[in-house]
Design a protein around this motif. Sequence first.
Motif, mmCIF file in Angstrom:
data_model
loop_
_atom_site.group_PDB
_atom_site.id
_atom_site.type_symbol
_atom_site.label_atom_id
_atom_site.label_comp_id
_atom_site.label_asym_id
_atom_site.label_seq_id
_atom_site.Cartn_x
_atom_site.Cartn_y
_atom_site.Cartn_z
ATOM 1 N N MET A 68 14.515 12.888 -17.897
ATOM 2 C CA MET A 68 14.300 11.525 -18.776
ATOM 3 C C MET A 68 15.664 10.896 -18.835
ATOM 4 N N GLN A 69 15.488 9.447 -18.751
ATOM 5 C CA GLN A 69 16.755 8.873 -19.007
ATOM 6 C C GLN A 69 16.976 8.550 -20.506
ATOM 7 N N LEU A 70 18.458 8.286 -20.864
ATOM 8 C CA LEU A 70 18.415 8.249 -22.256
ATOM 9 C C LEU A 70 19.841 7.385 -22.281
ATOM 10 N N SER A 71 19.610 6.629 -23.265
ATOM 11 C CA SER A 71 20.696 5.703 -24.043
ATOM 12 C C SER A 71 21.373 6.328 -25.360
ATOM 13 N N VAL A 72 22.660 6.416 -25.082
ATOM 14 C CA VAL A 72 23.404 7.281 -26.079
ATOM 15 C C VAL A 72 24.636 6.400 -26.714
ATOM 16 N N TYR A 73 24.714 6.246 -28.239
ATOM 17 C CA TYR A 73 25.864 5.552 -28.783
ATOM 18 C C TYR A 73 26.608 6.445 -29.318
ATOM 19 N N LEU A 74 27.897 6.247 -28.741
ATOM 20 C CA LEU A 74 29.133 7.372 -29.434
ATOM 21 C C LEU A 74 29.809 6.805 -30.375
ATOM 22 N N ALA A 75 29.594 6.983 -31.635
ATOM 23 C CA ALA A 75 29.913 6.190 -32.897
ATOM 24 C C ALA A 75 31.151 7.362 -33.452
ATOM 25 N N GLY A 76 32.097 6.389 -34.206
ATOM 26 C CA GLY A 76 33.163 7.155 -34.746
ATOM 27 C C GLY A 76 34.840 6.867 -34.289
ATOM 28 N N GLU A 77 35.308 7.995 -34.548
ATOM 29 C CA GLU A 77 36.848 7.891 -34.281
ATOM 30 C C GLU A 77 37.146 7.336 -32.841
ATOM 31 N N PRO A 96 33.260 18.566 -28.153
ATOM 32 C CA PRO A 96 32.587 17.391 -27.017
ATOM 33 C C PRO A 96 31.702 18.141 -26.101
ATOM 34 N N SER A 97 31.967 19.301 -25.670
ATOM 35 C CA SER A 97 31.257 20.147 -24.833
ATOM 36 C C SER A 97 30.009 20.666 -25.363
ATOM 37 N N ARG A 100 26.490 19.489 -23.510
ATOM 38 C CA ARG A 100 25.323 20.585 -23.319
ATOM 39 C C ARG A 100 23.966 20.043 -23.803
ATOM 40 N N ALA A 101 24.035 19.489 -25.079
ATOM 41 C CA ALA A 101 22.926 19.182 -26.053
ATOM 42 C C ALA A 101 22.182 17.932 -25.291
ATOM 43 N N LEU A 102 23.027 16.972 -24.837
ATOM 44 C CA LEU A 102 22.476 15.411 -23.869
ATOM 45 C C LEU A 102 21.955 16.222 -22.508
ATOM 46 N N LYS A 103 22.580 17.204 -22.135
ATOM 47 C CA LYS A 103 22.012 17.474 -20.903
ATOM 48 C C LYS A 103 20.668 18.115 -21.078
ATOM 49 N N TYR A 104 20.532 19.154 -22.061
ATOM 50 C CA TYR A 104 19.400 19.718 -22.305
ATOM 51 C C TYR A 104 18.204 18.674 -22.440
ATOM 52 N N VAL A 105 18.376 17.752 -23.368
ATOM 53 C CA VAL A 105 17.444 16.609 -23.646
ATOM 54 C C VAL A 105 17.028 15.896 -22.603
ATOM 55 N N VAL A 106 18.085 15.687 -21.630
ATOM 56 C CA VAL A 106 17.518 14.824 -20.509
ATOM 57 C C VAL A 106 17.075 15.623 -19.364
ATOM 58 N N ALA A 107 17.698 16.686 -19.062
ATOM 59 C CA ALA A 107 17.189 17.485 -17.945
ATOM 60 C C ALA A 107 15.868 18.643 -18.569
ATOM 61 N N GLY A 108 15.997 18.902 -19.863
ATOM 62 C CA GLY A 108 14.887 19.898 -20.124
ATOM 63 C C GLY A 108 15.583 21.406 -19.923
ATOM 64 N N ALA A 157 32.404 12.520 -19.204
ATOM 65 C CA ALA A 157 32.685 13.355 -17.829
ATOM 66 C C ALA A 157 31.560 14.440 -17.969
ATOM 67 N N ALA A 158 31.870 15.181 -18.789
ATOM 68 C CA ALA A 158 30.762 16.481 -18.892
ATOM 69 C C ALA A 158 29.243 16.136 -18.449
ATOM 70 N N CYS A 159 28.733 14.964 -18.601
ATOM 71 C CA CYS A 159 27.403 14.350 -18.368
ATOM 72 C C CYS A 159 27.269 13.835 -16.994
ATOM 73 N N GLU A 160 28.283 13.838 -16.184
ATOM 74 C CA GLU A 160 28.446 13.166 -15.035
ATOM 75 C C GLU A 160 27.080 13.557 -14.232
ATOM 76 N N GLY A 161 26.367 12.538 -13.695
ATOM 77 C CA GLY A 161 25.293 12.762 -12.984
ATOM 78 C C GLY A 161 24.081 12.761 -13.523
ATOM 79 N N LEU A 162 23.954 12.491 -14.901
ATOM 80 C CA LEU A 162 22.788 12.632 -15.679
ATOM 81 C C LEU A 162 22.440 11.023 -16.025
#
Lengths: 147, 147, 147, 147, 147, 147, 147, 147
Positions: free
Chosen positions: H1-10, H132-133, H137-145, H21-26
């Motif tokens: 599942m494709q995802l659009s993610v906004y990285l807010a904050g500092e 960040p790791s 991992r959470a985003l990977k889980y959401v995208v790849a299940g 970098a840790a989500c490369e390939g997703l």
Amino acid sequence: MQLSVYLAGEIHTDWRENIIAACEGLAIEWYGPVTDHAASDDCGVEIFGAEDSKFWHDRKGASLNAVRTRTAIARSDVVVVCFGEKYKQWNAAFDAGYAAALGKPLIVLQLPEHDHALKEIDAAANAVARTPSEVARALKYVVAGKL
Amino acid sequence: MQLSVYLAGEIHTDWRENIIAACEGLAIEWYGPVTDHAASDDCGVEIFGAEDSKFWHDRKGASLNAVRTRTAIARSDVVVVCFGEKYKQWNAAFDAGYAAALGKPLIVLQLPEHDHALKEIDAAANAVARTPSEVARALKYVVAGKL
Amino acid sequence: MQLSVYLAGEIHTDWRENIIAACEGLAIEWYGPVTDHAASDDCGVEIFGAEDSKFWHDRKGASLNAVRTRTAIARSDVVVVCFGEKYKQWNAAFDAGYAAALGKPLIVLQLPEHDHALKEIDAAANAVARTPSEVARALKYVVAGKL
Amino acid sequence: MQLSVYLAGEIHTDWRENIIAACEGLAIEWYGPVTDHAASDDCGVEIFGAEDSKFWHDRKGASLNAVRTRTAIARSDVVVVCFGEKYKQWNAAFDAGYAAALGKPLIVLQLPEHDHALKEIDAAANAVARTPSEVARALKYVVAGKL
Amino acid sequence: MQLSVYLAGEIHTDWRENIIAACEGLAIEWYGPVTDHAASDDCGVEIFGAEDSKFWHDRKGASLNAVRTRTAIARSDVVVVCFGEKYKQWNAAFDAGYAAALGKPLIVLQLPEHDHALKEIDAAANAVARTPSEVARALKYVVAGKL
Amino acid sequence: MQLSVYLAGEIHTDWRENIIAACEGLAIEWYGPVTDHAASDDCGVEIFGAEDSKFWHDRKGASLNAVRTRTAIARSDVVVVCFGEKYKQWNAAFDAGYAAALGKPLIVLQLPEHDHALKEIDAAANAVARTPSEVARALKYVVAGKL
Amino acid sequence: MQLSVYLAGEIHTDWRENIIAACEGLAIEWYGPVTDHAASDDCGVEIFGAEDSKFWHDRKGASLNAVRTRTAIARSDVVVVCFGEKYKQWNAAFDAGYAAALGKPLIVLQLPEHDHALKEIDAAANAVARTPSEVARALKYVVAGKL
Amino acid sequence: MQLSVYLAGEIHTDWRENIIAACEGLAIEWYGPVTDHAASDDCGVEIFGAEDSKFWHDRKGASLNAVRTRTAIARSDVVVVCFGEKYKQWNAAFDAGYAAALGKPLIVLQLPEHDHALKEIDAAANAVARTPSEVARALKYVVAGKL
């Protein structure tokens, strides 16, 4: 007509695979929850750290799973909800209500023995199917405009 | 400018084909209901099983057809509604109301003899056309910005 | 439970009065279109000046009537739509579609002979009634929670 | 602060009465489904005529009940959902999903033995209560701002 | 039928008072911008402190005025927009666009000499009136359902 | 970051071309009204037939143009509104209000001499630019994240 | 004009009381969070049972407080957010963002020393006030239309 | 599942780069604010001209930055908000509130020492991550299940 379809509900039988296989060749994008039961239960504590209490263990997992399911339901044109033989499956009913409030057309997949218990959900649905094959035929009809 | 256009209303003449042919080459994605009358009437019972009562026979079909029409109207930028010579065509008027409430621009295609009966729908529309060719010219103008 | 109910559709019989009388004593606020046929047809030109063309005469009136009907439908919890014996009544179907897209529960009041022609509208409705008395009983049940 | 509260879910124990009694004196407007089980099951056929098939018998009733429940949920600020000991209660879960999608704060009332089965619904809720008294204390706190 | 009406646009003639006087006795709640020109221009710096630059002087005032106008427009059922003889009156046109996008029915009050310049706004309106008296008659018709 | 930008307002100078040229190479999809003045004025009667009255001549054209402008504004991420030297330009202000109510970020392009007359619109905008070049630099910054 | 105002942010000084006192006699309905710090922190565990972990202790309380704050913000016409001298006050900023996304006009109350840190929030606000008295004057102006 | 993610904050540490970098390939499309601090502070005056007052200098920049951030948040499926060690970071909290009101799932990235100060924001989030790791991992889980 292209369609995005979310397959909600039970994760212990192969009804999703049956529908997807029967719709091969159609312009349908499929969405669904994580169907690996253990991963679905434990994702929260696996990623964010263990909890002493089972209640919060469950909370962490369910909250993370919701990122996927809410996003996918919101993105779908049609939501198919399967009520199986086992477990309480309140989650399936919750997804049905969630989809209904968003105005998503629902197709309910269930056996006749649950008709009375599911009457409110059926009344909110566009179709009640008895087999994955019926769901697939319905989706084909919607996409291709032919029986 | 690309456009998605839903062609609602009567299914017994070739007005849809006329418009689509006249718009060839334009960036328009076309949507519409199932126009195979028999399939549209019987899809519900064909797929989900026969009904003794004609009322529920119709309900099953209409509910399934709504999966397609609601999804397609929601996805469209413009809704063209054709009122033909025959039948009550309440469905066309229903689709027009549905589209209007969603804020979709409407183009009504009708003969002058129905002007008074259609005055509320015309008043909700951006244009009232008399021929498919007028509809096509209007869509061309919207897409290409030229007469 | 208090309810706001819009009574849409035909304006030549006393179905509205029947329903309202049968609901006396219930906490229902009633809305509806202008039911004085002549006023409804001519309000636009009466107030804003005559038109040479009947088409624009109708437009002026229909646009003004829409100020009332759209506001009232948006404010209602339930929309009852009556399809009578006479006229095309596309306006009734338009109001039904408009209300459906806003997520308003619909009750359709019609005779069985129109069942097939109204199947899509019926499929979008929460109930199909045959008499004003049935509508009144349904509204009573919704408001008072008792048969 | 005044509050409108919908009490969803099981209709066989007196949890609603307990909460309402415990909140006496607070500015809370209460909503809920029809709790007369027989009326709730049969309202459709009682008012609109009998059906041969139990499936459509149920549909007629459930569709009419939805006029009340959907209107009342939409009007509420907070939705309390009680999952009792008996029956499948898919309807309670459906209402919870429906309310969640509308952005209504949820309070779930359930026993710990259902924690795992209800984890997704609990994760969508603002609070999980074990007794009507806890729900009442929570509502008091929200309304009056004091423990 | 009760109505909330926002009177937008020019603040140098007594058109608002004329309409309100002519509607006496009707169940209409009136809204409008601050019509004291000096207060409207200077409210920002009066309350929050002076600005060296006229641009920010104006910004402070306009932003505060928007608290009133946006809230009142959102709360209104109908928006009447008057284009007078003097000034650019872009603000009136802005309010018309704002109201149109919210789906509020518009009544435009203007002289025929501006018809061409106002054609897009007129096309978004339910009625174009020439005098305050016409607006009042239209509102009466909407509220009372009689000419 | 890709962006869809609607360029609203005056159609007699080349400000649109200037902005588009200055943004070459950026991932921006451009939208705008029909800028052929004659076509924009006459499209309605050209396509749907002549009108005796200039008022309805204008109405037919404006209503058709609205199909394009409303669709394009709704699809845009940012709306740039240019107020030029000539004409009343109420349409530009209307588009600004329409976009503001949809929550679209606005960039206003205008000369300082109109600052006071445009203060309410400026207060609703994210930026007030004096030249097409400033607009282009702002869009570049939004898309590329660099000055 | 009647107004509903939510007073968000710091709970350790009497700024709320000052504003409310200064607005006496105006038709303003006031909303706000629970300002009893201990109750606000402990409401969750007090009502629903103790937690071993401070993290979940806080979660239970914050989730219950959100029932009040979300409901009240949604019901308000205007949101005033006060950033005080002490604590991180991320909650105040969160409420400001929440209100902004709902389209609620914001008035920020803060000292000049925080101007740079609060610039994004100030840019989303209709006014930046330095004292409760300024807020009160602004609200009076909005309600009464007079300085 | 494709995802659009906004990285807010500092914007002072490399947490964004670590997650990406840790989500490369997703199949993740990344959005975020402008992270060049100087550009972010000065973009307004750089493009639209200098201001004497620091307050309006900041306003011009913040308003332009909002074009990017609001558009990107609205387009995202998930919003990750990082609260770092330094500065007040009210902007991060504002973005979290803004996203929450739009119904976007939130993942908060923060150290345990801020747990109490961030409890309301955490309660609105689907997950609270410490590194960040963990977010990756959470985003990977959401995208790849899959875990």
